[in-house]
Scaffold this motif. Sequence first.
Motif, short mmCIF file in Angstrom:
data_model
loop_
_atom_site.label_atom_id
_atom_site.label_comp_id
_atom_site.label_asym_id
_atom_site.label_seq_id
_atom_site.Cartn_x
_atom_site.Cartn_y
_atom_site.Cartn_z
N SER A 24 -0.27 -4.20 8.65
CA SER A 24 0.34 -4.32 9.96
C SER A 24 -0.49 -3.65 11.03
CB SER A 24 1.75 -3.72 9.93
OG SER A 24 1.70 -2.36 9.56
N ALA A 25 -1.11 -2.54 10.68
CA ALA A 25 -1.92 -1.87 11.67
C ALA A 25 -3.29 -2.49 11.78
CB ALA A 25 -2.03 -0.39 11.33
N GLY A 26 -3.91 -2.73 10.63
CA GLY A 26 -5.20 -3.39 10.59
C GLY A 26 -6.27 -2.70 11.39
N GLY A 27 -6.11 -1.39 11.64
CA GLY A 27 -7.10 -0.67 12.41
C GLY A 27 -6.94 -0.82 13.91
N ALA A 46 3.91 -0.07 8.05
CA ALA A 46 4.56 0.42 6.84
C ALA A 46 4.53 1.94 6.75
CB ALA A 46 3.91 -0.20 5.61
N ASP A 47 3.48 2.57 7.28
CA ASP A 47 3.40 4.03 7.24
C ASP A 47 4.49 4.66 8.11
OD1 ASP A 47 1.21 4.05 5.52
OD2 ASP A 47 -0.19 3.78 7.18
N LYS A 65 0.84 -1.20 0.00
CA LYS A 65 0.00 0.00 0.00
C LYS A 65 0.87 1.25 0.00
CE LYS A 65 -3.58 2.41 2.61
NZ LYS A 65 -4.35 2.48 3.85
N VAL A 66 1.94 1.22 0.77
CA VAL A 66 2.85 2.37 0.81
C VAL A 66 3.47 2.63 -0.55
CG1 VAL A 66 5.00 3.21 1.84
CG2 VAL A 66 3.32 2.04 3.26
N LEU A 67 3.69 1.55 -1.31
CA LEU A 67 4.25 1.70 -2.65
C LEU A 67 3.24 2.24 -3.66
CD1 LEU A 67 6.39 -1.56 -2.93
CD2 LEU A 67 7.23 0.76 -2.64
N GLY A 68 2.01 2.44 -3.23
CA GLY A 68 1.01 3.03 -4.13
C GLY A 68 -0.01 2.06 -4.66
N TYR A 84 9.44 -0.53 13.87
CA TYR A 84 8.30 0.37 13.64
C TYR A 84 7.06 -0.43 14.00
CZ TYR A 84 11.90 2.87 11.01
OH TYR A 84 13.06 3.52 10.63
N LEU A 85 6.60 -0.27 15.22
CA LEU A 85 5.65 -1.22 15.79
C LEU A 85 4.26 -1.09 15.21
CD1 LEU A 85 6.74 -0.94 19.53
CD2 LEU A 85 7.46 -2.64 17.82
#
Length: 871
Positions: free
Chosen positions: A570-573, A749-750, A540-543, A739-740
């Motif tokens: 990774s965050a998944g909300g 990733a953000d 997603k970070v790559l676009g 980067y937790l």
Amino acid sequence: MNRRLWHLITGLLTPTWLLLTLIAVLIHRFIPVAPWLMVHLLFLGAVSTAILVWSQHFADTLLRHPAPGGRVSLGARLGAHTLGAVLVITGIVGGWWPVVLVGGILVGTNALAHALLLFRQSRGALPGRFAPLVRYYIAAGIALAIGVVLGVLMARTDIDGESAERMYIAHVGFNLLGWVGLTVIGTVALLWPTVLHARVQTTRASARGTLPLFLAGLALLGIGLLIDQRLVAAAGVLLYLVGLGLVLVEAVRLARQSPAVTFAGWSLGAALTWFFACVLGFGLIVTFAPSWVAATDRLGQLVPVFAVGFAAQILLGALSYLVPVVLGGGPSVSKATAALLDRGALFRVIVVNVGLILYLLPVPSLVKVTVSLLVVGTLASFLVLMPRALRQNRRLRRATDATAPPARPSPPAAAAQASRTGATVTAVGVLLLAVTLGIAMDPAAAGIASGGASVDRVSTGHTTTVDVVMKNTRFSPDTIEVPVGDTLVINLTNDDEMVHNLVLATGVVSGSIAPGTSRQVDAGIVGADVEGWCSIAGHKVLGMVLTVVAVGAEPQSGDDSPAMDHGSASAGGASSAADDLDLMRQPDADFVARDPVLRAAEAETVHTLTMRVEDVETEVSPGVTQTLWTFNGTAPGPTLHGKVGDVFDITFVNDGSIEHSIDFHAGALAPDRPMRSINPGESLTYRFTATRSGIWLYHCGTMPMSVHMANGMFGAVIIDPPGLSAVDREYVLVQSELYLGAQGGEADADKVAAQFPDLVVFNGIANQYGARPLTAKVGEKVRIWVLDAGPNVGSSFHVVGGQFDTVFTEGEYQLRDGGSTGTGGSQVLDLAVAQGGFVELTFPEAGSYPFVSHIMSDAEKGARGVVLVSP
């Protein structure tokens, strides 16, 4: 020694190799060079031993002329081959070239001796209709000798580049198509009609001109690879394929006249089908692969299919028929022995062959695991049935009644048909259970997810269907306009080289989509704008974002809209594990820190190692866990240690959940093949020579590289500079950032893209060497190697209260033993990302000496420890 005992002893060699193969399959995760080992235990061990035994047995039968030396000669050949095979396997696993050389010479010489003895035996025989089939065995022995020479040369570490790739293809061709293929063709020509109880007057394989087709094909294949002419090599495979087609057409005709009804018949028939498919695949790869490197890679993926589909089934089918014949005991005893080996025949054949087809399909990786375990277990059932058959045969032969027990009457046709129907239904049910189990362990990969709209939707009754292509880490088109109320169906096609998926903010999940495959996703009724993305970490970070625009929808608030950004995978909300950080908290009493001691480099010049990707949940700070992508279960991965000129032979295995790769900075070589990304379940060989000294980074190079590295995929290779002085203690510290994401989740990733780490650590865990200090004594010389793995933050390594008298950075001494003045010192080892070096110091008095990254905010995020110095 009587005939029966002789055949019993020699017949146990092949099952023993099969048992070793099964053990290697079951524990392959813990074995160096596991893919190579499994293939060679099967082919060099089990299959080759069976070929030596049965080619001599069939030659004796066809020629009706005794072999020179008789059983003594065959026993010597079996002993020589077994010893040679053991030496080759031991030498490769241990990285001992001289042992490989001795074993290879023994195997190759023995193959030539076998061919020569068969030739002498055929020269003294009377003419016979099927005597020409023995020539297949002679040619096969010569092919094995050539294949072994190529294999031994490949084991030399100074052969690299396209020459090595062509040599590998030739090695596979002469061993599998030559040694195994020619033997099977020569044997099946008579064994197949015998198993089917069909009468034959002659065979296509024994006809003049058939064997020369195969030999010409192998010769052209070898010449084409030698002179680097793809079309010549392809023409060779085509000739071989023509000869095989002629033989198999006859086999099909016999099967139609007298259909198979036993395990031996079904297994042999399935094996021949897979053999033709594998040879065809071999030819297509040689002809159309874009390079020899790509051809080697694709051929490596074909070898396991050849092993399971063809070799294992041909071996078990032949043994199932021949073992009762050799054990003897009369018709009734042989029939009872054969019946035991025929237990579950149709079930076993269906499970193995349909299971292999399922494995080759683009199914989720855990489905591949469950299906492959089922197939291996089904094949292994022969190792249970065979000892039981031997015991039953012995018991029946020793029966007091001189008359053998009457043969069990054949079941009526209706009963036999019902039994086969039941076996088929059971096999299909077991395969469905294996697939279901694999999906249950990873439902998202199969596209199973709950979800729904977060806004009320009124259906128009219409469906909008859109084709979306995934390529270059992008959705194309990346914006879809859909009339509000329409049902949206997305036809997803993955034209990229890596696995992707689509997750919509409404909860719809496509599941993993393998390269070159497609999937239809029902996105439901569109009531508002919806955002979608690829949830594989970092994509997603790559676009890789998709927007669904609801044409004619009412404006939605950002908080209520299903188009709201639900975050990366990774965050998944969920809340971040950073919320639970307490850097003053002490670890539990049973906590064991990563061992920082650098072990001495091994004396061997060839270092053989399997680097396996594993997803491992790891405590990175007290009370904080992350699911890291690791090399061999740890982050950083294992530290490799050697000298200039050493060779590192790495088998890279992806047992993770997504695509990964590996890049060793310590080796200078074209990255095309060894550094390519591979999918879960795949492996590759990475060989490099350490020509320069220093501490070198290795890491995953799959995009987004920053996320893969931040989630644990890195490690160190230390190559000692010549003349490196001895020290009393030697440590290695690898600095990196975390980067937790959510507790137990993956890197955010953000945060990685923003370069805002939650933790900066040495050897993967925050503050671990504060709780479990490094140790030294007053007056000892201590060397500390430091590598900054990043992916984003540099290091300024400092020992509080210590002064460095020696500093080595990026391959050069910046200061050595106090420098030119003898009194010079250094306070920090300054490293950019991916740089490394070492410092040396002596501690003047007892006490606790903290070490930190003197980028102080990073030290406060976990990049600190202590050296505890005792008197």
